[in-house]
Design an enzyme around this catalytic site. Sequence first.
Site, PDB file in Angstrom:
ATOM      1  CG  ASP A 259      -1.908   1.279   1.529  1.00 26.81           C
ATOM      2  OD1 ASP A 259      -2.539   1.441   0.677  1.00 26.81           O
ATOM      3  OD2 ASP A 259      -1.340   2.000   2.494  1.00 26.81           O
ATOM      4  CD  GLU A 292      -2.560   2.956  -3.274  1.00 23.77           C
ATOM      5  OE1 GLU A 292      -3.334   3.509  -3.462  1.00 23.77           O
ATOM      6  OE2 GLU A 292      -2.284   2.676  -2.052  1.00 23.77           O
TER       7      GLU A 292
END
Length: 589
Positions: A259, A292
Site C-alpha cells: 500500500d 500502489e
Amino acid sequence: MPNQRAHIWRHGPHPIDPNRTLFRLWAPDAKSVQLDIVGGETLAMQAAQDGWYGVEAPYGSGTLYRFLIDGELAVPDPASRAQAGDVHDPSIVVAPGDYLWQHRDWQGRPWHETVLYELHVGALGGYAGVERHLAELAELGVTAIELMPLAEFPGERNWGYDGVLPYAPEASYGTPQDLKHLIDTAHGLGLMVFLDVVYNHFGPDGNYLGRYARHFFRHDQQTPWGDAIDFRRREVRDFFIDNALMWLNEYRFDGLRLDAVHAIPERGFLLELAERVRRETAPGRHVHLVLENEDNRASLLGEARFDAQWNDDGHNVLHVLLTDEQQGYYADYSQEASAKLARCLGEGFVYQGQNNRRGESRGEPSSHLCPTAFVLFLQNHDQVGNRAFGERLVSLAEPEALRAATTLLLLSPMIPLLFMGEEWGARQPFLFFTSHHGELADAVREGRRGEFAEFAAFADAATRERIPDPNDEATFADSRPDFGARREPGHREWMALYRELLRIRHADIVPRLPGSRFAGAQVLGEGAVLARWQLGDGSRLRIALNLGRTPVALEPVAESARLLFASATAEAPDRLPPRTTLVHLEHAL
C-alpha cells in the site's frame, strides 16, 4: 541466509520446541523490560546490544503474554502472531507449523495468468465466509483473490489500513489456522491468494512503539498519517521485511500488494524487500509483488523487482469518460481525456513526467514495460469507498458505456482487477467504516466529512452531515454485498458478461501474454481510442473503444483478424458506434 545473531534477535516470539519460546523486543528507549505471562509469572528480560531485550521461557503455543515496560506500561508484542481479543489485549504464542497443509505441492501461478478479485474479509463474514465464495469465483474465471489488510486493528470493523500489529491476523475474522485453511482451500481450487500490506504507517489507536522505540519513526519527515517510519534503521527494515516473509512462507500467500509506497521515502528498503523475497522463498514458487505508487515510478518494475503496479491513471481517465466527474484528482484527467486514455493504453501510465494540475511533475517513462506490469481496474476499495456515499459504477454510468469499459478491462493485456460484487452489478455501496470510540471516533467522523468540503455538492455543512458516520455499525452493514441478488434479473446479465469475457481472456489472450509489448494507440474521436499490443506469439491484439456519444470512423481490420468480442453490434465495418468496444486478434502471417 541471515546470520545467527540476526536470526535470534529478529522481532517476535520464536518457539524453540513445544514447551519453550524465545521472547524478544526491540526497546532501545526502555530502562527495563519484563515478560508478563498472563495468569503466571513475570520474568526479567535481558538487555542485549542495540536496544534488544530477550528471555527464553518455558512456555509454548497458546501462551498469553505481554511486555512490561519500565515496570509501569503493559503492551502487546508489536510482532504478535495473534491477539487474545483486540490491539490492547495480550498476545498469543503461535507455532509456525501448527497447521497441516493439504496442498503442499502448490507452486502458485505465473503472473500473466492473474485475474484479481479484491475483497474485504469482514464484509464477507470472516475467513470462513470468504471460503464459501471461492468455488464460484474460480468457476467465473478469477485466478487470484486479494484480501484487504488483515493486520490487527482496533475494534471489529475497519478497512484494515488502521492496523497496528502487522504480524497478527485480525482476530474478529477468525484464527490464524482459519486463515491458513482459507488459503489452503483456495490453492486446491487453483486460486492464488494475495494480501494487501501496509508498511507506510501505523493506525492511530494501539501503537505503543513511540513509547519504547521512538527511533522507529523519523520526526523530520511527515506522511498523511504522521511521522514517517524510519527505514534507515536495520531493526525497522527487518520488522517489515520479516513480516512480508512470514505471510509468504508461513501462511503461503502467493503475493503481496504494498500500500502507498510513495509514502516510503527510502527506495533502498523497497529494493531490499523485493530482493529478500526472491531469495528467501522456495525455488520454483510463483510469488508476486505489486505496488500502489502515486509517483508512477516505473523504475521499480521489472528486472525481478516488483511484478506490477496498480494503474490509477487508467482508472481515473476511464472514470472521467464514464461519469463526466471532474472534481478532485479527476481534474488531472478531464482535459484531453481521450488523448490521456490513448497514452495509458499505448504506453502504460498517463503521467510519465508530465505536470499535473498543481504544476508538479509526476511519473517516469513506462512504454518499455510489458503491459502485464500494470493492474487495471474500474473499481476498487479506494475508488468506491472514498466516495461520500460509496456508489458503485453501475449507479453512475450508462449501462452500455460500462459494458464497453468492462470489455476493455477484461480483454486488454493489462492485469484486470475486480472489486467484490462488481461481477454481478452489485448496487450496495461500499462505505468507509471503522469502530473507533470516544474522541478518536469524533475526529474520524468529522475528518471524513471535512474531506468533501471542497466539492461543490458538499459545500454546505447540512449536506456533509448526510455522509454516513464511519463508526456507525449500520455503515458497515450497508457495505456488505448481497450475494443472494446475483441470480435476480439484471444481475444475471452482468454475471454472464464477466464469465464470457474471462473465458475469452483465458482462451485467446493469456497464453499469448508472455513477451507482449505496447504497440501504440490513437485517438479516434471524443472518448474514442484505438489501441494495439504486440503479443508474445507475434499476433496483435486490437481494441477499439468508443465511450463517446457519437459514432467515429474506424480503419478496417486486417484480413487475418478474428473478432473476439463486440460489446454492441457495429452497423458498418468502418464505423464504431457510441458506447461500444470491438476486440480483434490479428494473427501473425
